[in-house]
Design an enzyme around this catalytic site. Structure first.
Site, PDB file in Angstrom:
ATOM      1  N   ASP A  55       0.849  -1.202   0.000  1.00 61.82           N
ATOM      2  CA  ASP A  55       0.000   0.000   0.000  1.00 61.82           C
ATOM      3  C   ASP A  55       0.883   1.250   0.000  1.00 61.82           C
ATOM      4  OD1 ASP A  55      -2.223   1.637   0.123  1.00 61.82           O
ATOM      5  OD2 ASP A  55      -3.047   0.741   1.947  1.00 61.82           O
ATOM      6  N   GLY A  56       0.320   2.357  -0.388  1.00 57.21           N
ATOM      7  CA  GLY A  56       1.015   3.639  -0.336  1.00 57.21           C
ATOM      8  C   GLY A  56       0.880   4.282   1.036  1.00 57.21           C
TER       9      GLY A  56
ATOM     10  N   GLU B 200      -8.013  -0.007   4.702  1.00 56.37           N
ATOM     11  CA  GLU B 200      -6.561  -0.205   4.609  1.00 56.37           C
ATOM     12  C   GLU B 200      -6.007  -0.737   5.925  1.00 56.37           C
ATOM     13  OE1 GLU B 200      -5.393   3.199   1.299  1.00 56.37           O
ATOM     14  OE2 GLU B 200      -5.467   3.759   3.395  1.00 56.37           O
TER      15      GLU B 200
HETATM   16  C1  5RP Z   1      -5.448   6.176   0.697  1.00 52.65           C
HETATM   17  C2  5RP Z   1      -4.045   6.208   1.174  1.00 52.65           C
HETATM   18  C3  5RP Z   1      -2.967   6.290   0.153  1.00 52.65           C
HETATM   19  O1  5RP Z   1      -2.167   5.176   0.257  1.00 52.65           O
HETATM   20  C4  5RP Z   1      -2.182   7.534   0.415  1.00 52.65           C
HETATM   21  O2  5RP Z   1      -3.068   8.646   0.368  1.00 52.65           O
HETATM   22  C5  5RP Z   1      -1.080   7.723  -0.616  1.00 52.65           C
HETATM   23  O3  5RP Z   1      -1.645   7.941  -1.860  1.00 52.65           O
HETATM   24  P1  5RP Z   1      -0.759   8.194  -3.155  1.00 52.65           P
HETATM   25  O4  5RP Z   1      -0.065   6.931  -3.464  1.00 52.65           O
HETATM   26  O5  5RP Z   1      -1.766   8.587  -4.204  1.00 52.65           O
HETATM   27  O6  5RP Z   1       0.183   9.335  -2.833  1.00 52.65           O
HETATM   28  O7  5RP Z   1      -3.756   6.137   2.344  1.00 52.65           O
HETATM   29  O8  5RP Z   1      -6.348   6.183   1.763  1.00 52.65           O
END
Ligand code: 5RP
Length: 232
Positions: A83-84, A105
C-alpha cells in the site's frame, strides 16, 4: 523522472516480494494503483495469487486487471499487503488516508503477516504531521466527536485545526463505509503512538490514519534510486 514514474518504480520493486500462491492485500491511491496494474500483468502471465482490495476503487481496478479477489470473510490471514502512504517516518510509522480508504486499509494491513509501503521519497519525514491526519468519524454527534478529538490533541501536546473533508463536488466526502473524514492539521505530531491509542478510544471515531507498527518494509523511489528500509 516524474513523480508517477517514481511511484511505478517503487511498486515494481515491491512486486519482487510477491510469490506464487500468496494472498495479498491491495492498497489504494496512485502508488498502489501502479502495484495492482503490474500485478495484473503478472497474473495474466500465469502468476497465481488472490487479493483483498482496500477500497471500491481498487476492487474495480483489480477486476479490470484480472486479479482474482477474495474477502477477509473467506480467508483468515493474508501473506502480504502492499500500500502507499502520505507520510513515513524512520520507525516506519505512517500517516495514511489521504485517499479516504484508511479504515479498510488498516483492517487489511492488520490481517496481513507483512506490509510493504511504497512511495516516492517525498513521503519520508523526520516527524509525522505535516500531512493533515485523516480521522474517520461517524456523522452522528460530529461536533461532540471533534471536541473529544481536540481534548486528546491538547492532552498529548498537539495543536491545530480540524477540517471536515469535502469531495471534488464540494459536498461532504463520504467513505466506502459511509462515514466522514476530519483532517487534523497538526504540523508535527508529538508521540504518535500515544495519540493513536487515545483517538481510537473516542466513541465517534471509527479509525484514524496513524498506522503504528504495521509496516515492515518501506520502498522509497527517488531521483537517486530506490531505498529499501526495514523496520527494526
Ligand atoms: C489512501 C491512502 C494512500 O495510500 C495515500 O493517500 C497515498 O496515496 P498516493 O499513493 O496517491 O500518494 O492512504 O487512503
Amino acid at each position: 523522472m516524474n513523480m508517477d514514474e517514481l511511484k511505478r518504480q517503487a511498486a515494481a520493486r515491491a512486486l519482487e516480494h510477491v510469490r506464487d500462491g500468496m494472498k495479498l492485500g491491495l492498497g489504494t491511491g496512485s502508488t498502489a494503483r501502479h502495484f495492482v496494474d503490474l500485478l495484473g500483468e503478472k497474473v495474466r502471465a500465469g502468476l497465481n495469487v488472490v487479493g483483498v482490495p482496500t477500497s471500491e476503487a481498487t476492487r474495480i481496478q483489480a477486476e479490470q486487471c484480472g486479479v482474482p479477489l477474495t474477502t477477509l470473510d473467506d480467508v483468515d490471514r493474508l501473506d502480504l499487503t502492499v500500500d502507499g502512504a502520505d507520510e513515513i517516518d524512520a520507525a516506519l510509522n505512517l500517516i495514511k488516508g489521504g485517499g479516504g480508504a484508511l479504515l479498510r486499509e488498516k483492517i487489511v494491513a492488520t490481517a496481513s503477516d507483512r506490509m510493504i509501503v511504497i512511495a516516492d521519497d517525498t513521503k519520508w519525514v523526520d516527524v509525522l504531521g505535516r500531512f493533515p491526519l485523516p480521522v474517520e468519524v461517524i456523522p452522528f454527534g460530529l461536533a461532540a466527536t471533534q471536541r473529544a478529538m481536540a481534548a486528546v490533541f491538547a492532552q498529548t501536546g498537539n495543536s491545530g485545526h480540524m477540517v471536515l473533508r469535502k469531495g471534488k463536488d464540494g459536498h461532504v466526502f463520504v467513505t466506502d463505509g459511509g462515514h466522514c473524514i476530519v483532517d487534523a492539521h497538526l504540523g508535527q505530531i508529538t508521540d504518535a503512538p500515544l495519540l493513536a491509542g487515545l483517538l481510537t478510544a473516542i466513541p465517534g471515531v471509527v479509525e484514524h490514519g496513524l498506522f503504528i507498527g504495521l509496516a515492515n518494509l518501506a520502498v522509497l523511489a527517488g531521483a537517486q534510486g530506490i531505498r529499501v528500509i526495514e523496520r527494526r
